[in-house]
Design an enzyme around this catalytic site. Structure first.
Site, PDB file in Angstrom:
ATOM      1  N   TYR A 156      -9.768   5.122  -3.741  1.00 62.65           N
ATOM      2  CA  TYR A 156      -9.509   3.679  -3.324  1.00 62.65           C
ATOM      3  C   TYR A 156      -9.670   2.482  -4.171  1.00 62.65           C
ATOM      4  CZ  TYR A 156      -9.408   5.482   1.447  1.00 62.65           C
ATOM      5  OH  TYR A 156      -9.046   6.209   2.559  1.00 62.65           O
TER       6      TYR A 156
ATOM      7  N   ARG B 141     -11.524  10.638  -2.527  1.00 64.28           N
ATOM      8  CA  ARG B 141     -11.307   9.314  -2.235  1.00 64.28           C
ATOM      9  C   ARG B 141     -12.143   8.231  -2.731  1.00 64.28           C
ATOM     10  NH1 ARG B 141     -12.000   8.922   4.044  1.00 64.28           N
ATOM     11  NH2 ARG B 141     -11.011   6.976   4.100  1.00 64.28           N
TER      12      ARG B 141
ATOM     13  N   ASN C 291      -9.819   7.405  10.454  1.00 60.77           N
ATOM     14  CA  ASN C 291      -8.784   7.309  11.244  1.00 60.77           C
ATOM     15  C   ASN C 291      -9.254   7.541  12.798  1.00 60.77           C
ATOM     16  OD1 ASN C 291      -7.146   7.414   8.900  1.00 60.77           O
ATOM     17  ND2 ASN C 291      -7.498   9.587   8.555  1.00 60.77           N
TER      18      ASN C 291
ATOM     19  N   PHE D 136      -4.098  15.215  -2.038  1.00 56.07           N
ATOM     20  CA  PHE D 136      -3.567  14.261  -1.406  1.00 56.07           C
ATOM     21  C   PHE D 136      -2.179  13.562  -1.555  1.00 56.07           C
ATOM     22  CE2 PHE D 136      -3.697   9.966   0.049  1.00 56.07           C
ATOM     23  CZ  PHE D 136      -4.083   9.935   1.197  1.00 56.07           C
TER      24      PHE D 136
ATOM     25  N   HIS E 144      -0.971   3.356   4.791  1.00 56.75           N
ATOM     26  CA  HIS E 144      -1.497   2.580   5.607  1.00 56.75           C
ATOM     27  C   HIS E 144      -0.931   1.210   5.246  1.00 56.75           C
ATOM     28  CE1 HIS E 144      -4.831   5.261   7.251  1.00 56.75           C
ATOM     29  NE2 HIS E 144      -4.587   5.780   5.903  1.00 56.75           N
TER      30      HIS E 144
ATOM     31  N   ARG F  27      -2.807  -2.968  -6.803  1.00 51.04           N
ATOM     32  CA  ARG F  27      -2.272  -3.808  -5.351  1.00 51.04           C
ATOM     33  C   ARG F  27      -2.669  -5.335  -5.741  1.00 51.04           C
ATOM     34  NH1 ARG F  27      -3.484  -3.926  -0.829  1.00 51.04           N
ATOM     35  NH2 ARG F  27      -1.673  -4.780  -0.010  1.00 51.04           N
TER      36      ARG F  27
ATOM     37  N   ARG G 162       0.938  -1.319   0.060  1.00 51.48           N
ATOM     38  CA  ARG G 162       0.070  -0.051   0.111  1.00 51.48           C
ATOM     39  C   ARG G 162       1.050   1.264   0.103  1.00 51.48           C
ATOM     40  NH1 ARG G 162      -2.900  -3.726   2.831  1.00 51.48           N
ATOM     41  NH2 ARG G 162      -5.410  -3.547   2.635  1.00 51.48           N
TER      42      ARG G 162
ATOM     43  N   ARG H 111      -9.532  -3.216  10.320  1.00 49.16           N
ATOM     44  CA  ARG H 111      -7.933  -3.209  10.051  1.00 49.16           C
ATOM     45  C   ARG H 111      -7.503  -1.823  10.790  1.00 49.16           C
ATOM     46  NH1 ARG H 111      -3.736  -1.279   6.516  1.00 49.16           N
ATOM     47  NH2 ARG H 111      -2.324  -2.735   6.023  1.00 49.16           N
TER      48      ARG H 111
END
Length: 696
Positions: free
Chosen positions: A369, A365, A155, A168, A82, A376, A79, A119
């Site tokens: 994501y 966002r 968060n 960002f 995070h 990934r 990642r 998580r």
């Protein structure tokens, strides 16, 4: 003077304030034009393209899409942010229905236990970094509801650094290790981070939070979680209610102090993950309450700050939380990679009855994501991985692709169709529908003026802290800025702090030896000093007394009294805590009655920083012997300067003296275990702090 130094020195002259109080820097002199990957000159790199000042972000904003997508694919397979995370499984149980406010069944069916995967993570560090770095902590919850997956991707801090997602990429690039040298790792105490935030005044509120003890939690089990953004709840009639989500730990909040965090990183870099694993393994299942702040358009219009601004919060005293459910984590993962590493969260994973707002950070966002997961996890089928797959029926026309795991049968993979009688079709009555908010206005790259107050809530947060917490914020700023090599960056940051409070700036400048360097930085909106304080923002004001699941370390040596140890263990266990024995040798120590005292830690590997409180149970001979042992002296000294409650046998005095321990109300001598545990249950000895460390 070199061009580089001239550029840095004259940076303040390049400020151009936007409508929302953000700074713009334009190309001139030694600074070339900023372009995208195809060479197109960028006219505004501070704001995404919206419908009007507060409208939704437009998909046609190709500059935002390109910048975000490139960032999303910077790391394979780790990642980008995070990266260091730890997960656990459990359930969410609704205790109070929001029927009439939302049609989401997970928020209306009381008593239903919805499976979850949670998580926790740090943000800046790579996978191999330490748990206790000063950082924001991710708090992401995936609920496998009967209407599909719902992710609250939040968060442990309710606000964020930036207001618009187009920034960002810049924020994370600045916070990560510097690209030319690859360090420092997992920390913000370096030039690029502070250069960036000193030029982004909207980050000031968040800086107060990450310089506070919130950024160094004692445990995942003892920290709050926030959805950060304002979302919508939509009922059966299509009516909308604004909502903010809060997770509150049943154990209360707790943090470590900075020197302690540094030493924990060396003693046990896996401190937080080990703590969570052990707690669940021992049946001490961590639990959080889910609270919501609910409000309507009238409240949003009257509130002093814009509810779409992610750098702002709504104080609980202004809008109290309504507790509606509980999150319980009762199962550790069975395979870290398959579950914790492959779990994929997305702010767009919502169910009917939950919808988005025009918050420009949230809107970005929603793009980022999913795009990140494509890189990934190998392609578009990442949601077929078991940890990501919904637990409710799933059927669609999406086919094939890398790593597809579902054998979808049949001839039809399109809609509309007429060749099969069982092909999936849309359901307007039960499906997800977007709230029909009325939007209008020109296409603009602009920040709303309602976003322009960058300092008032920063001051409110600081004023809401207890004196020890305020001292820690000041010390954190001093430490971080002392690592910044570029003096002009430190000077500019002092100027930003002066916008919050001249006293804060002076205290930080005093610690840096830069009292003559406080120079005003332009501020569109002066700080408001009339905002009431909020006790909900302080860890210590909300602390929950008690020892449940906490760990007490007991130092022993040959000659220690076995009966006293047994009595202490019994009292500690009755208080709901755990007693761990530390001895010079892992084989244990020989008690005064000839029995063996089993050890949990060897002295060098069982530093006192690993425990919430300590007990030194030694004979006079043992104390004299250990007073000449550096590791033992450090063990006791660290516990004292870390403000921990200490118990000790009367015979332990030689070691206490060697460690510089001074009698105060946090030192209990003798075998009155009840008095010791009562004092330990109240937390650290904050009155000791001014005598053991500098306070600026």
């Amino acid at each position: 003077m070199s061009k580089t130094k001239k550029s840095v020195r004259n940076v303040a002259a390049e400020y151009q304030a936007g409508a929302g109080g953000e700074f713009h820097q334009t190309a001139d002199g030694t600074h070339p034009q900023l372009t995208n990957q195809r060479g197109l000159v960028v006219g505004d790199d501070e704001n995404s393209l919206k419908v009007g000042e507060r409208g939704p972000v437009l998909l046609e904003d190709h500059l935002l899409v390109e910048k975000t997508q490139h960032f999303d694919h910077e790391r394979i397979p780790e990642r980008v942010v995070h990266a260091r995370g730890f997960g656990a499984k459990g359930y969410f149980e609704l205790t109070h229905s929001l029927s009439g406010i939302t049609k989401a069944r997970v928020l209306t069916k009381v008593g239903v236990k919805t499976p979850v995967f949670t998580r926790f993570s740090t943000v800046a560090g790579n996978m191999g970094s330490a748990d206790t770095a000063r950082d924001v902590r991710g708090f992401a919850v995936k609920m496998y509801t009967d209407q599909g997956n719902w992710d609250i991707v939040g968060n442990n801090i309710p606000v964020f650094f930036i207001q618009d997602s187009i920034k960002f990429t810049d924020l994370i690039h600045a916070a990560k290790q510097e690209p030319d040298r690859g360090f420092p790792q997992a920390q913000t105490a370096h030039d690029t981070f502070w250069d960036f935030v000193s030029l982004v005044p909207e980050s000031t509120h968040m800086l107060m939070w990450i310089m506070s003890d919130r950024a160094i939690p004692r445990s995942f089990r003892m920290m709050e979680g926030f959805g950060v953004h304002t979302f919508r709840l939509v009922n059966e009639a299509g009516d909308s209610t604004y909502v903010k989500f809060h997770w509150r730990p049943k154990l209360g909040m707790a943090s470590v102090i900075w020197d302690e965090a540094l030493k924990i990183s060396g003693a046990d870099p896996d401190f937080h993950r080990r703590d969570l694993w052990n707690a669940i393994n021992e049946g001490n299942f961590p639990e959080w309450e889910l609270g919501v702040q609910l409000f309507n358009e009238e409240f949003a219009n009257k509130f002093e700050f814009d509810v779409l601004d992610a750098t702002k919060l709504i104080p609980e005293e202004t809008l109290p939380l309504k507790i509606i459910g509980r999150l319980v984590l009762d199962q550790n993962v069975e395979n870290y990679f398959a579950e914790t590493e492959q779990v994929a969260f997305a702010t767009t994973d919502v169910v009917p009855g939950i919808d988005f707002t025009n918050d420009p950070l949230l809107q970005g966002r929603n793009l980022s994501y999913i795009d990140t997961q494509l890189s990934r996890l190998g392609g578009p089928n990442y949601e077929q991985i078991p940890v990501n797959a919904p637990r409710c029926p799933m059927a669609n026309m999406q086919r094939d692709g890398h790593m597809t795991m579902i054998q979808q049968k049949g001839r039809v993979s399109y809609s509309p169709s007429s060749l099969e009688t069982d092909s999936p079709r849309q359901d307007p009555r039960n499906g997800f529908t977007t709230f029909p908010a009325s939007e209008g206005g020109d296409k603009l790259r602009v920040r709303a003026e309602s976003f322009s107050d960058h300092f008032s809530q920063a001051l409110m947060f600081f004023n809401s802290q207890t004196e020890p917490e305020q001292n820690h914020i000041i010390s954190a700023f001093i430490f971080e800025l002392s690592k910044v090599e570029t003096r002009s960056v430190r000077t500019r940051m002092l100027g930003q702090l002066a916008n919050v409070s001249p006293e804060i700036a002076q205290r930080v400048a005093n610690g840096l030896g830069m009292l003559d360097a406080i120079k005003a930085v332009p501020a569109k909106v002066p700080v408001r000093t009339d905002l009431p304080t909020s006790d909900a923002l302080s860890i210590l004001k909300k602390a929950v007394p008690g020892l449940k699941t906490k760990v007490i370390g007991c130092l022993v040596e040959d000659g220690s009294d076995a009966k006293t140890i047994l009595a202490l263990k019994k009292a500690v266990t009755a208080a709901g805590a755990n007693l761990k024995i530390v001895a010079p040798k892992i084989g244990g120590a020989n008690a005064s009655d000839g029995t063996t005292i089993e050890a949990d830690f060897q002295l060098a590997g069982g530093s006192s920083v690993l425990f919430d409180a300590v007990y030194v149970l030694l004979s006079k001979e043992g104390a004299t012997k250990l007073s000449r042992e550096g590791a033992a002296v450090a063990w006791v000294h660290d516990a004292f300067v870390h403000l921990k409650v200490m118990g000790a046998s009367a015979a332990a005095k030689p070691l206490l003296d060697a460690a510089g321990v001074i009698k105060d109300d946090g030192l209990v001598i003798g075998d009155d275990h009840k008095a010791y545990l009562k004092r330990a249950s109240q937390g650290r000895i904050w009155s000791r702090e001014p005598g053991v460390c500098s306070v600026f």
